[in-house]
Design a protein around this motif. Structure first.
Motif, short mmCIF file in Angstrom:
data_model
loop_
_atom_site.label_atom_id
_atom_site.label_comp_id
_atom_site.label_asym_id
_atom_site.label_seq_id
_atom_site.Cartn_x
_atom_site.Cartn_y
_atom_site.Cartn_z
N ASP A 73 0.86 -1.18 0.00
CA ASP A 73 0.00 0.00 0.00
C ASP A 73 0.89 1.23 0.00
O ASP A 73 1.70 1.42 0.91
N ILE A 74 0.72 2.07 -0.99
CA ILE A 74 1.60 3.22 -1.14
C ILE A 74 1.45 4.24 0.00
O ILE A 74 2.33 5.06 0.23
N THR A 75 0.34 4.17 0.72
CA THR A 75 0.13 5.12 1.81
C THR A 75 0.82 4.68 3.10
O THR A 75 0.81 5.41 4.09
N LEU A 76 1.39 3.46 3.11
CA LEU A 76 1.92 2.89 4.35
C LEU A 76 3.43 2.65 4.28
O LEU A 76 3.95 1.73 4.90
N GLN A 77 4.13 3.50 3.54
CA GLN A 77 5.57 3.33 3.42
C GLN A 77 6.29 3.62 4.73
O GLN A 77 7.33 3.04 5.01
N ASP A 78 5.73 4.52 5.53
CA ASP A 78 6.36 4.91 6.79
C ASP A 78 5.26 5.16 7.82
O ASP A 78 4.71 6.26 7.90
N LEU A 79 4.95 4.14 8.60
CA LEU A 79 3.87 4.25 9.58
C LEU A 79 4.18 5.29 10.66
O LEU A 79 3.28 5.99 11.13
N GLY A 80 5.45 5.36 11.04
CA GLY A 80 5.82 6.36 12.05
C GLY A 80 5.56 7.77 11.57
O GLY A 80 5.06 8.62 12.32
N ALA A 81 5.86 8.04 10.31
CA ALA A 81 5.62 9.37 9.76
C ALA A 81 4.12 9.67 9.73
O ALA A 81 3.70 10.81 9.97
N LYS A 82 3.32 8.66 9.43
CA LYS A 82 1.87 8.88 9.42
C LYS A 82 1.36 9.21 10.81
O LYS A 82 0.45 10.02 10.98
N SER A 83 1.96 8.57 11.82
CA SER A 83 1.57 8.91 13.19
C SER A 83 2.02 10.33 13.54
O SER A 83 1.31 11.05 14.25
N ALA A 84 3.18 10.74 13.03
CA ALA A 84 3.65 12.10 13.27
C ALA A 84 2.68 13.11 12.69
O ALA A 84 2.36 14.14 13.32
N ARG A 85 2.20 12.84 11.49
CA ARG A 85 1.23 13.75 10.86
C ARG A 85 -0.02 13.90 11.72
O ARG A 85 -0.49 15.01 11.98
N LEU A 86 -0.57 12.76 12.16
CA LEU A 86 -1.76 12.81 13.00
C LEU A 86 -1.48 13.58 14.29
O LEU A 86 -2.27 14.44 14.70
N GLY A 87 -0.35 13.29 14.92
CA GLY A 87 -0.03 13.96 16.17
C GLY A 87 0.13 15.46 16.02
O GLY A 87 -0.31 16.24 16.88
N LEU A 88 0.74 15.90 14.91
CA LEU A 88 0.96 17.32 14.70
C LEU A 88 -0.32 18.05 14.33
O LEU A 88 -0.56 19.18 14.79
N LEU A 89 -1.16 17.42 13.51
CA LEU A 89 -2.43 18.06 13.18
C LEU A 89 -3.35 18.10 14.39
O LEU A 89 -4.11 19.06 14.58
N ALA A 90 -3.27 17.07 15.23
CA ALA A 90 -4.05 17.09 16.48
C ALA A 90 -3.59 18.24 17.37
O ALA A 90 -4.42 18.96 17.94
N ALA A 91 -2.28 18.43 17.47
CA ALA A 91 -1.76 19.49 18.32
C ALA A 91 -2.23 20.87 17.88
O ALA A 91 -2.47 21.75 18.71
N ARG A 92 -2.38 21.05 16.56
CA ARG A 92 -2.91 22.33 16.07
C ARG A 92 -4.32 22.60 16.58
O ARG A 92 -4.76 23.74 16.65
N LEU A 93 -5.03 21.53 16.91
CA LEU A 93 -6.39 21.66 17.41
C LEU A 93 -6.46 21.52 18.94
O LEU A 93 -7.53 21.34 19.50
#
Length: 246
Positions: A137-157
């Motif tokens: 799955d091309i969206t799952l090349q780096d699971l850690g990075a995907k968690s970073a994205r979620l964590g950072l967008l959550a922090a903005r909120l």
């Protein structure tokens, strides 16, 4: 005094999920379970699952306060924060984005969502099962990075993502004791870094309104997504404490 949705537990089907079965309900304001994880504890509030989750694995009965969250509800909430291609096509991340948008919590705590699978023995609390993050799955090349994205967008909120697991994990979120969630520290990155990454996503244009990104995978550039992943990891590394999450 805590509001109803301040502290959200997201419970997945990892081998350590049963550790959450005896945690006092007072530690959480809402419990969101993914797929089979509704079996871990009966007091869940929201069960989120994809359209191909078999009928015979769903609860036979639910209480008036329990809700089933299907694609018609979670696709729009994930799209509001960029869509599946950038967020990562696993139900753990989908549940996180849904909770962030729909519930507006102060803390999202993950358990049983480590996405690390042994080569032998049980892969899930109920035995062995298909591990979505291991599929091509091309969206799952780096699971850690995907968690970073979620964590950072959550922090903005104003929301902190934490990991309650003590096991090896792909999640980059800070580890937290479940009894101390109302004291979790909010950490954020420089907003300019996050904004730049979101602009890069918009420039790529990999938005899929119906969420069925795998049907359009041929138009996605894996190298471009890998560059984004590296950017999210770098932004996560730059995070700093900005206050209290709860």
């Amino acid at each position: 005094m805590a509001l109803e949705n301040d502290i959200i537990l997201i419970l997945g089907s990892g081998p350590n999920a049963p550790e959450a079965s005896e945690w006092p309900r007072t530690w959480f304001d809402r419990i969101v379970v993914i797929n089979n994880a509704w079996r871990v504890r009966a007091d869940w509030d929201d069960l989120i699952f994809p359209e191909d989750f078999p009928e015979d694995r769903r609860p036979g009965r639910i209480t008036p306060r329990q809700r089933l969250i299907e694609a018609d509800q979670f696709v729009p909430t994930q799209n509001a924060l960029g869509g599946f291609v950038y967020a990562g096509g696993t139900m753990a991340f989908t549940a996180g984005y849904w909770a962030l948008q729909a519930l507006r919590p102060k803390v999202i705590a993950f358990m049983g969502c480590d996405m690390v699978y042994p080569t032998s023995g049980n892969t899930h609390f109920y035995g062995t099962g298909a591990a979505d993050p291991l599929r091509p799955d091309i969206t799952l090349q780096d699971l850690g990075a995907k968690s970073a994205r979620l964590g950072l967008l959550a922090a903005r909120l104003g929301c902190t993502c934490v990991n309650l697991s003590r096991s090896e994990s792909e999640l980059l979120f800070q580890r937290c004791d479940p009894m101390a969630l109302r004291e979790a520290s909010l950490e954020n990155a420089e907003d300019a870094l996050v904004e730049n990454l979101l602009n890069q996503e918009k420039a790529l244009g990999y938005y899929v309104p119906d969420g069925r990104y795998w049907e359009q995978e041929s138009r996605f550039d894996g190298r471009a997504l890998a560059e984004l992943d590296a950017g999210w990891r770098a932004a996560w590394s730059s995070r700093k404490r900005t206050g209290r999450a709860a």
